[in-house]
Scaffold this active site. Structure first.
Site, PDB file in Angstrom:
ATOM      1  N   GLY A  49       0.768  -1.239   0.000  1.00  0.00           N
ATOM      2  CA  GLY A  49       0.000   0.000   0.000  1.00  0.00           C
ATOM      3  C   GLY A  49       0.796   1.283   0.000  1.00  0.00           C
ATOM      4  O   GLY A  49       0.858   2.016  -0.987  1.00  0.00           O
ATOM      5  N   GLU A 116      -6.860   5.139   1.846  1.00  0.00           N
ATOM      6  CA  GLU A 116      -7.157   3.782   2.303  1.00  0.00           C
ATOM      7  C   GLU A 116      -8.158   3.834   3.447  1.00  0.00           C
ATOM      8  O   GLU A 116      -8.512   4.910   3.938  1.00  0.00           O
ATOM      9  CB  GLU A 116      -5.866   3.069   2.726  1.00  0.00           C
ATOM     10  CG  GLU A 116      -4.914   2.834   1.564  1.00  0.00           C
ATOM     11  CD  GLU A 116      -3.620   2.150   1.949  1.00  0.00           C
ATOM     12  OE1 GLU A 116      -2.919   1.672   1.046  1.00  0.00           O
ATOM     13  OE2 GLU A 116      -3.296   2.087   3.155  1.00  0.00           O
ATOM     14  N   HIS A 232      -5.739  -8.995   7.684  1.00  0.00           N
ATOM     15  CA  HIS A 232      -5.987  -8.214   6.478  1.00  0.00           C
ATOM     16  C   HIS A 232      -7.188  -8.824   5.772  1.00  0.00           C
ATOM     17  O   HIS A 232      -7.257 -10.037   5.584  1.00  0.00           O
ATOM     18  CB  HIS A 232      -4.755  -8.233   5.563  1.00  0.00           C
ATOM     19  CG  HIS A 232      -4.797  -7.151   4.529  1.00  0.00           C
ATOM     20  ND1 HIS A 232      -5.636  -7.198   3.447  1.00  0.00           N
ATOM     21  CD2 HIS A 232      -4.107  -5.981   4.421  1.00  0.00           C
ATOM     22  CE1 HIS A 232      -5.472  -6.111   2.713  1.00  0.00           C
ATOM     23  NE2 HIS A 232      -4.550  -5.360   3.279  1.00  0.00           N
ATOM     24  N   ARG A 278     -10.100  -2.053   8.848  1.00  0.00           N
ATOM     25  CA  ARG A 278      -9.840  -3.450   8.493  1.00  0.00           C
ATOM     26  C   ARG A 278     -10.560  -4.455   9.388  1.00  0.00           C
ATOM     27  O   ARG A 278     -10.964  -5.519   8.925  1.00  0.00           O
ATOM     28  CB  ARG A 278      -8.327  -3.710   8.532  1.00  0.00           C
ATOM     29  CG  ARG A 278      -7.591  -3.037   7.403  1.00  0.00           C
ATOM     30  CD  ARG A 278      -6.104  -3.245   7.527  1.00  0.00           C
ATOM     31  NE  ARG A 278      -5.413  -2.684   6.370  1.00  0.00           N
ATOM     32  CZ  ARG A 278      -4.097  -2.652   6.238  1.00  0.00           C
ATOM     33  NH1 ARG A 278      -3.330  -3.153   7.199  1.00  0.00           N
ATOM     34  NH2 ARG A 278      -3.538  -2.137   5.162  1.00  0.00           N
ATOM     35  N   HIS A 339      -2.172 -10.580   9.554  1.00  0.00           N
ATOM     36  CA  HIS A 339      -1.386  -9.597   8.813  1.00  0.00           C
ATOM     37  C   HIS A 339      -0.453  -8.761   9.677  1.00  0.00           C
ATOM     38  O   HIS A 339       0.658  -8.458   9.274  1.00  0.00           O
ATOM     39  CB  HIS A 339      -2.349  -8.672   8.065  1.00  0.00           C
ATOM     40  CG  HIS A 339      -1.695  -7.624   7.223  1.00  0.00           C
ATOM     41  ND1 HIS A 339      -0.846  -7.946   6.184  1.00  0.00           N
ATOM     42  CD2 HIS A 339      -1.766  -6.266   7.261  1.00  0.00           C
ATOM     43  CE1 HIS A 339      -0.418  -6.825   5.609  1.00  0.00           C
ATOM     44  NE2 HIS A 339      -0.954  -5.801   6.247  1.00  0.00           N
ATOM     45  N   ARG A 374      -4.802  -1.225  13.943  1.00  0.00           N
ATOM     46  CA  ARG A 374      -3.879  -0.369  13.187  1.00  0.00           C
ATOM     47  C   ARG A 374      -4.574   0.196  11.957  1.00  0.00           C
ATOM     48  O   ARG A 374      -5.146  -0.520  11.159  1.00  0.00           O
ATOM     49  CB  ARG A 374      -2.658  -1.179  12.745  1.00  0.00           C
ATOM     50  CG  ARG A 374      -1.698  -0.395  11.864  1.00  0.00           C
ATOM     51  CD  ARG A 374      -0.525  -1.242  11.456  1.00  0.00           C
ATOM     52  NE  ARG A 374      -0.891  -2.254  10.473  1.00  0.00           N
ATOM     53  CZ  ARG A 374      -0.833  -2.077   9.155  1.00  0.00           C
ATOM     54  NH1 ARG A 374      -0.474  -0.909   8.666  1.00  0.00           N
ATOM     55  NH2 ARG A 374      -1.141  -3.058   8.344  1.00  0.00           N
TER      56      ARG A 374
END
Length: 525
Positions: A49, A116, A232, A278, A339, A374
């Site tokens: 990313g 994002e 993820h 996420r 992830h 996160r």
């Protein structure tokens, strides 16, 4: 053959955090950098990313801070978030000075910024969809040109050496000679990444076995918030696609998540749809897969032009095409996968741990930046900011003398070569499977109790094996993964609520007061 080495600084790990620190100190200290494999085999290299930073005139430090706090479900440390974000522009400028070539707008001077999940602005600076590779290659090239940086490839840290309350080095296994050597140092820096390899499905490379966290715990450091494992939402689902991440930027540029019948579903879970944080997206996918008995869901970007897709996502396009998937024409099969480790070794703003002269930076550390979840692309930023701040703290103390303490060489006279390596592979498979089944995206008290019982039995076997046989890379990683898995399980059992990445059916509500989960080891005499 040399049995021991001596340096000013020993850096365990060669990702963005470790190399940033090494390069900042290269003109004033003798530095050893050890890495398990080749220099570019860590998690940084595979990050697609980008890096979140306040670079746009419409963006502000306050906005980036606010977004991070919201994504972290009220568990982020506000002072750490502001410290990190306030240093974001300077960190990006430093990366550019090191030769990182970020994507730019066509025919314009400025860097291209994408957006994002969880971000209120376009603030993700990137190098197409291979930002980690660009950062890793640039920093590696710089490090290899420094005469004061000595790189030890295919070396694996076994344990830290702590004497009189401070870290004075580490025992390190050389995978080529199959011997363990002592690396003495004034300062030791853990920059070895996270522990997502504890799970059956992960986006991480093979080395993400929680080594730094486990070694720090055994050395007497506290760890915090280990229950927050980020899954993820979109890893490529294909039998030949080991650990291939589908960048979140695809959703940032309009990618749609679809059920097998072609219907969108994220709007039923969050008004932000595909751009929700996420944890929400991963839980939604997990729920739909279990509800339908489906092996995967689909991510569709084919409504964008082929030229746009090729320009923005060349790595994803090429990898999918290798497997017979043309993302300009058809959706990508995806599943969630472990992830990122949001918890870790507790540190201050300089990366200093509870043990003197021992620092932890990057995914190994717990700074308080990520809270319970996160936010996308804050991780590489944390690596650079804290790599620089830890280097500055160490730089101010380099004049301190090396500890004059006798340290014995590694003793393997009482152990033999193993003829039962099947024990390692069996325990490895069992550990990763019960962590996935019992300590995954959705948890319960009963599942956690089962996982704890199993990990305690496994550790008993591992301790016996470790005591009787020579160490190997697989044994070192298994020992560390089992230790970190126990920390994850115990942390999850302590949190009697659902918050961010930790979701439990027994405590579905979020408590009014947000508290960190802190585990403290028994101190060694």
């Amino acid at each position: 053959m040399t049995s021991s080495y001596s340096h000013d600084v020993l850096v365990i790990g060669s990702g963005a955090a470790g190399l940033t620190l090494a390069l900042r100190l290269a003109d004033k200290a003798r530095i050893a950098v050890i890495c398990k494999g080749e220099l570019n085999q860590g998690s940084t290299y595979y990050a697609q990313g980008g890096i979140a930073a306040v670079l746009d005139e419409q963006d502000t430090v306050d906005d980036h801070v606010t977004d991070t706090l919201a994504a972290g479900a009220d568990l982020c440390h506000g002072d750490t978030v502001r410290f990190t974000v306030a240093n974001s522009r300077e960190s990006i400028e430093w990366l550019v000075s090191q030769g990182v070539e970020f994507s730019r707008y066509p025919n314009e001077d400025g860097f291209h910024l994408t957006r994002e999940g969880g971000h209120s602005h376009r603030r993700i600076i990137h190098a197409a969809d291979a930002t980690g590779r660009a950062v890793s290659e640039a920093l590696t090239n710089q490090a290899l040109q420094q005469s004061n940086i000595e790189v030890f490839q295919r070396h694996v840290a076994v344990d830290l050496v702590v004497r009189q309350g401070r870290c004075v080095g580490a025992y390190v296994y050389d995978r080529e000679s199959e011997h363990v050597r002592l690396f003495r140092a004034k300062f030791v820096v853990l920059a070895s990444g996270g522990a997502s390899k504890a799970y059956l499905y992960t986006s991480n490379p093979d080395g993400a076995s929680g080594d730094g966290i486990a070694m720090a715990w055994r050395a007497g450091c506290r760890v915090a918030n280990m229950e927050f494992n980020q899954f993820h939402p979109t890893c490529l689902y294909h039998p030949k696609a080991k650990s291939f991440l589908i960048t979140e930027a695809i959703r940032g540029e309009g990618g749609k998540l679809l059920l097998p019948n072609g219907q969108r579903f994220m709007h039923r879970y969050d008004e932000r749809g595909e751009l929700a944080p996420r944890d929400i997206v991963a839980r939604a996918i997990d729920h739909e897969m279990k509800r339908l008995g489906s092996d995967c869901v689909y991510l569709d970007i084919s409504h964008r032009s082929p030229d746009f897709i090729l320009h923005h996502f060349p790595t994803v396009k090429a990898r999918c095409l290798e497997l017979g998937i043309d993302i300009t024409r058809e959706p990508i099969p995806v599943v969630p996968a472990a992830h990122y480790t949001c918890g870790g070794v507790m540190v201050d703003h300089s990366g200093q741990t509870d043990v003197g002269n021992l620092f932890a930076i990057g995914e190994t550390s717990f700074t308080g930046l990520h809270g319970a979840n996160r936010m996308a692309s804050n991780s590489l930023l944390e690596c650079i900011v804290f790599g620089r701040s830890a280097a500055d703290a160490i730089g101010q103390r380099l004049a301190e003398p090396m500890a004059d303490i006798a340290i014995a060489d590694w003793d393997e006279s009482q152990v033999t070569d193993s003829d039962e390596d099947v024990v390692i592979s069996h325990n490895w498979d069992e550990l990763r499977r019960f962590m996935w089944d019992y300590v995954g995206i959705v948890r319960t008290n009963k599942r956690l109790q089962r996982a704890l019982h199993r990990v305690e039995l496994l550790q008993q076997e591992i301790r016996e094996y470790y005591s009787n046989y020579k160490v190997s890379n697989d044994l070192i990683e298994l020992r560390n993964l089992a230790m970190v898995s126990e920390l994850i399980i115990r942390s999850a059992m302590e949190r009697r609520e659902s918050r961010g990445l930790h979701y439990t059916l027994d405590y579905p509500e979020t408590l009014a007061e947000a508290r960190d989960t802190i585990l403290e080891p028994r101190r060694k005499a």
